[in-house]
Structure formats: C-alpha cells, structure tokens
Scaffold this motif. Structure first.
Motif, PDB file in Angstrom:
ATOM      1  N   THR A   1       0.913  -1.151  -0.187  1.00  0.00           N
ATOM      2  CA  THR A   1       0.145   0.079  -0.185  1.00  0.00           C
ATOM      3  C   THR A   1       0.780   1.197  -0.067  1.00  0.00           C
ATOM      4  O   THR A   1       1.847   1.354   0.574  1.00  0.00           O
TER       5      THR A   1
ATOM      6  N   LEU B   1     -10.238   0.919   4.707  1.00  0.00           N
ATOM      7  CA  LEU B   1     -11.052   0.460   3.592  1.00  0.00           C
ATOM      8  C   LEU B   1     -12.391   1.106   3.605  1.00  0.00           C
ATOM      9  O   LEU B   1     -13.215   1.158   4.365  1.00  0.00           O
TER      10      LEU B   1
ATOM     11  N   ARG C   1      -8.871   1.923  -0.708  1.00  0.00           N
ATOM     12  CA  ARG C   1      -8.333   2.385   0.656  1.00  0.00           C
ATOM     13  C   ARG C   1      -8.261   3.918   0.461  1.00  0.00           C
ATOM     14  O   ARG C   1      -7.847   4.512  -0.457  1.00  0.00           O
TER      15      ARG C   1
END
Length: 197
Positions: free
Chosen positions: A84, A112, A159
């Motif tokens: 991420t 999320l 996200r």
C-alpha cells in the motif's frame, strides 16, 4: 724412546685441536645461518597472514553477493505483493457487470472503503494517456446511491489514498458524479479516495 712418545702425543693433540676447529663453524657463519632461518620463519608467517586475509576477502565478497541476491529477491516479491501507498505496475482492466471497468494505479494505505463508509473523492477526467481538465471533489455515503451507480460501486474495496482509473458506460453514469461532469454518457475518470471515515 720417551722423547719419541712425547712427540707422537703432541702430534695427536695437534690433530685433535685442528679437527675441533674445523667441526666448529666460525661465529659469522653461525649468525648468517640464524638470520637465514629467522627470515624463512618471518616469510612463512607473512605468507600465512596474507593467505588468511585473502580467505577473509573471498568470504566477504561471497556474503555481499549473497546479500545482493536476497535484496533483489525481496524487491521482486515486494513488487508482486503491491504494498500500500506505492504506485503499482500497469494492471489488467477489471470488468464489473453493469458497464464498469477500472484499473488500479495507486494502492491506498488508509481505511478500507465499504458500504456505509463516508468518503471524499477527487475526480478528474481521464484522457487517452493521462488525467486532464479541472479536478473536482465530491462527498457521499457509499451504498446510498447519492451519486452515479458506477461511481458508488467502483470505490468499494479501495483504501484511503488509493486511486483507480474508471471507465463508466452510459448506463453506469446514470446520475451526477460531481459538479461539471456529464450524465448519461460514457465517462472516463481518475478517482482518488482523499478521505474515508
């Protein structure tokens, strides 16, 4: 006869003394031999020390090479996992029934997004190669159909900080996505989740 015996004895002692002198090397020769042996020992010690240093260098080089291979392997694995907060390689286009297509361009690192999440999205028209035109922001609750169905659906699974390139067919662009964007026609967008709560 006594004189003859004494003379023979003197000759014998003289020969013995000569033999002793010949058997015993001169001090200079002894010093040279000792110096030569010391030099050989020193040379052997230096050679041994250099050999150990060469072995240590070889071992160090092997360790560096092994570490470099491990780092390269870790880097490839990390890229494959798409961590991420990092741009991801060119991804395959994902098709969703109902006229939605998208591809990931940035994996977010925050909360999320799912049904019931309140999001602030940044939208920009997507051209053939890059985003273009003015940036717009919109805020809505996911799942309540407060925006076009395609946008409401495509943000699920993202996200905070994530970004997707989204292509909506006319049927998926059935309501406003943000001020200034057309409705009821094909629309390509760069969608970024600025905040999720």
């Amino acid at each position: 006869m006594a004189a003859a015996a004494a003379e023979q004895q003197n000759k014998a002692e003289s020969r013995n003394k000569g033999a002793k002198v010949e058997a015993s090397p001169p001090p200079e020769k002894v010093k040279k031999q000792a110096s030569s042996e010391k030099g050989k020992a020193e040379s052997a010690r230096v050679s041994s020390k250099e050999g150990k240093q060469d072995q240590a260098k070889t071992a160090s080089t092997t360790n560096v090479s092994s570490t470099g291979k491990r780092k390269a392997s870790d880097s490839v694995q990390s890229l494959a996992q798409a961590p991420t907060g990092v741009k991801v390689p060119k991804a395959k286009m994902v098709k969703v029934p109902g006229g939605i297509q998208y591809e990931e361009s940035m994996m977010g690192k925050g909360k999320l997004v799912k049904s019931g999440t309140k999001v602030v999205v940044q939208l920009q028209r997507q051209g053939k190669r890059k985003a273009e035109g003015p940036e717009r922001q919109n805020q809505f609750m996911v799942g309540l159909r407060q925006v076009a169905w395609g946008l409401d659906r495509v943000v699920v699974g993202m996200r905070e900080g994530g970004q997707r390139i989204v292509h909506l067919a006319p049927e998926a662009n059935d309501a406003a996505v943000a001020h200034g964007f057309p409705t009821g026609q094909a629309l390509s967008l760069q969608v970024t989740i600025k905040k999720a709560s």
